[in-house]
Design a protein around this motif. Sequence first.
Motif, PDB file in Angstrom:
ATOM      1  N   ALA A  51     -15.387  -6.459 -13.585  1.00  0.00           N
ATOM      2  CA  ALA A  51     -15.941  -5.548 -14.526  1.00  0.00           C
ATOM      3  C   ALA A  51     -15.980  -5.790 -15.624  1.00  0.00           C
ATOM      4  CB  ALA A  51     -15.575  -4.170 -14.037  1.00  0.00           C
ATOM      5  N   TRP A  52     -15.251  -7.068 -16.197  1.00  0.00           N
ATOM      6  CA  TRP A  52     -15.166  -7.151 -17.598  1.00  0.00           C
ATOM      7  C   TRP A  52     -16.464  -7.090 -18.507  1.00  0.00           C
ATOM      8  CZ3 TRP A  52     -10.960  -6.942 -19.901  1.00  0.00           C
ATOM      9  CH2 TRP A  52     -10.315  -7.592 -21.119  1.00  0.00           C
ATOM     10  N   HIS A  53     -17.503  -7.562 -18.060  1.00  0.00           N
ATOM     11  CA  HIS A  53     -18.626  -7.466 -18.979  1.00  0.00           C
ATOM     12  C   HIS A  53     -19.373  -6.166 -19.125  1.00  0.00           C
ATOM     13  CE1 HIS A  53     -20.273  -7.490 -14.846  1.00  0.00           C
ATOM     14  NE2 HIS A  53     -21.312  -6.730 -15.263  1.00  0.00           N
ATOM     15  N   ARG A  54     -18.871  -5.195 -18.372  1.00  0.00           N
ATOM     16  CA  ARG A  54     -19.236  -3.785 -18.526  1.00  0.00           C
ATOM     17  C   ARG A  54     -18.381  -2.848 -19.226  1.00  0.00           C
ATOM     18  NH1 ARG A  54     -19.613  -3.571 -12.798  1.00  0.00           N
ATOM     19  NH2 ARG A  54     -17.713  -2.285 -12.600  1.00  0.00           N
ATOM     20  N   ILE A  55     -17.008  -3.294 -19.485  1.00  0.00           N
ATOM     21  CA  ILE A  55     -15.892  -2.626 -20.315  1.00  0.00           C
ATOM     22  C   ILE A  55     -16.226  -2.520 -21.692  1.00  0.00           C
ATOM     23  CG2 ILE A  55     -13.555  -2.532 -20.866  1.00  0.00           C
ATOM     24  CD1 ILE A  55     -12.925  -3.770 -18.233  1.00  0.00           C
ATOM     25  N   GLU A  56     -16.547  -1.427 -22.165  1.00  0.00           N
ATOM     26  CA  GLU A  56     -16.938  -1.220 -23.730  1.00  0.00           C
ATOM     27  C   GLU A  56     -15.409  -0.711 -24.541  1.00  0.00           C
ATOM     28  OE1 GLU A  56     -20.082   1.433 -24.122  1.00  0.00           O
ATOM     29  OE2 GLU A  56     -21.193   0.389 -22.624  1.00  0.00           O
ATOM     30  N   GLY A  57     -15.270  -1.155 -25.590  1.00  0.00           N
ATOM     31  CA  GLY A  57     -14.112  -0.691 -26.220  1.00  0.00           C
ATOM     32  C   GLY A  57     -12.846  -1.442 -25.979  1.00  0.00           C
ATOM     33  N   HIS A  58     -11.805  -0.784 -26.075  1.00  0.00           N
ATOM     34  CA  HIS A  58     -10.601  -1.492 -25.807  1.00  0.00           C
ATOM     35  C   HIS A  58     -10.408  -1.457 -24.025  1.00  0.00           C
ATOM     36  CE1 HIS A  58      -6.666  -3.105 -26.463  1.00  0.00           C
ATOM     37  NE2 HIS A  58      -6.021  -2.068 -25.868  1.00  0.00           N
ATOM     38  N   PRO A  59     -10.046  -2.455 -23.641  1.00  0.00           N
ATOM     39  CA  PRO A  59      -9.861  -2.378 -22.017  1.00  0.00           C
ATOM     40  C   PRO A  59      -8.676  -1.690 -21.558  1.00  0.00           C
ATOM     41  CG  PRO A  59      -9.647  -4.725 -22.797  1.00  0.00           C
ATOM     42  CD  PRO A  59      -9.793  -3.841 -24.085  1.00  0.00           C
ATOM     43  N   GLU A  60      -7.860  -1.667 -22.153  1.00  0.00           N
ATOM     44  CA  GLU A  60      -6.569  -1.065 -21.685  1.00  0.00           C
ATOM     45  C   GLU A  60      -6.641   0.097 -20.874  1.00  0.00           C
ATOM     46  OE1 GLU A  60      -1.660  -0.568 -22.614  1.00  0.00           O
ATOM     47  OE2 GLU A  60      -2.830  -1.494 -24.208  1.00  0.00           O
ATOM     48  N   PRO A  61      -7.220   1.051 -21.433  1.00  0.00           N
ATOM     49  CA  PRO A  61      -7.168   2.377 -20.806  1.00  0.00           C
ATOM     50  C   PRO A  61      -8.054   2.216 -19.405  1.00  0.00           C
ATOM     51  CG  PRO A  61      -8.028   2.747 -22.997  1.00  0.00           C
ATOM     52  CD  PRO A  61      -7.759   1.312 -22.914  1.00  0.00           C
ATOM     53  N   TYR A  62      -8.972   1.373 -19.219  1.00  0.00           N
ATOM     54  CA  TYR A  62      -9.773   1.028 -18.170  1.00  0.00           C
ATOM     55  C   TYR A  62      -8.798   0.481 -16.935  1.00  0.00           C
ATOM     56  CZ  TYR A  62     -13.286  -0.973 -14.967  1.00  0.00           C
ATOM     57  OH  TYR A  62     -14.042  -1.301 -13.810  1.00  0.00           O
ATOM     58  N   VAL A  63      -7.870  -0.399 -17.330  1.00  0.00           N
ATOM     59  CA  VAL A  63      -6.895  -1.148 -16.428  1.00  0.00           C
ATOM     60  C   VAL A  63      -5.809  -0.384 -16.063  1.00  0.00           C
ATOM     61  CG1 VAL A  63      -5.354  -3.069 -16.299  1.00  0.00           C
ATOM     62  CG2 VAL A  63      -7.439  -3.411 -17.498  1.00  0.00           C
ATOM     63  N   ARG A  64      -5.400   0.528 -17.071  1.00  0.00           N
ATOM     64  CA  ARG A  64      -4.518   1.672 -16.710  1.00  0.00           C
ATOM     65  C   ARG A  64      -5.074   2.538 -15.854  1.00  0.00           C
ATOM     66  NH1 ARG A  64       0.404   1.799 -19.453  1.00  0.00           N
ATOM     67  NH2 ARG A  64       0.401   0.292 -20.922  1.00  0.00           N
ATOM     68  N   ARG A  65      -6.113   3.019 -15.804  1.00  0.00           N
ATOM     69  CA  ARG A  65      -6.708   3.999 -14.766  1.00  0.00           C
ATOM     70  C   ARG A  65      -6.954   3.261 -13.471  1.00  0.00           C
ATOM     71  NH1 ARG A  65      -9.752   8.956 -14.544  1.00  0.00           N
ATOM     72  NH2 ARG A  65     -10.781   9.128 -12.897  1.00  0.00           N
ATOM     73  N   ILE A  66      -7.171   1.865 -13.378  1.00  0.00           N
ATOM     74  CA  ILE A  66      -7.250   1.223 -12.079  1.00  0.00           C
ATOM     75  C   ILE A  66      -5.719   1.224 -11.515  1.00  0.00           C
ATOM     76  CG2 ILE A  66      -7.464  -0.981 -11.160  1.00  0.00           C
ATOM     77  CD1 ILE A  66      -9.715  -1.718 -13.331  1.00  0.00           C
ATOM     78  N   LEU A  67      -4.783   1.099 -12.530  1.00  0.00           N
ATOM     79  CA  LEU A  67      -3.307   1.006 -11.796  1.00  0.00           C
ATOM     80  C   LEU A  67      -3.088   2.567 -11.253  1.00  0.00           C
ATOM     81  CD1 LEU A  67      -1.411  -0.537 -14.814  1.00  0.00           C
ATOM     82  CD2 LEU A  67      -1.751  -1.444 -12.290  1.00  0.00           C
TER      83      LEU A  67
END
Length: 169
Positions: A51-67
Amino acid sequence: MLFRSDSGQAEFDEFVRSRAQALSRTAYLLTGDAHLAEDLLQQALLSAAKAWHRIEGHPEPYVRRILYTQNISWWRRRRFAETPLDTHEATTAAPETGDRELRLSLEQALAQLTLKQRTILVLRYFEDLTEAQTADMLGLHVGTVKSTGRKALDRLRTLAPHLEELIND
């Protein structure tokens, strides 16, 4: 092909290099098992890469949510026996003896909590999320987060009374 451009690949690689250790610590705190933490982190990074192309801003919150959500899916799907934490090899520098003993004692106490209890404590006290944020992250009611967190802290107090000053901070 996961990335639409070489720059997307380079950005993802840089993100992984810079944040993998912190994300790995969180995954370990969530699972209580070094091998499961590796699996959890790899799954989260694979999902983020897709989903990298859809992630806006800093990606860490997105990855943490996946965790968090992947960990919840795991404990909802299968209830498995937890393994002792004494086999975990710390990836950080060895702390002072007292700190190391305290950390090991806390890890052993956390290992005796349910996965749901441990996840809530990690989000509330390690990730410093509010009860409402934790509830939103886990798809639970705020009351469930409050009661489960309270029960988890009570259980920690019972399992490791010598950690009382740490638990009350």
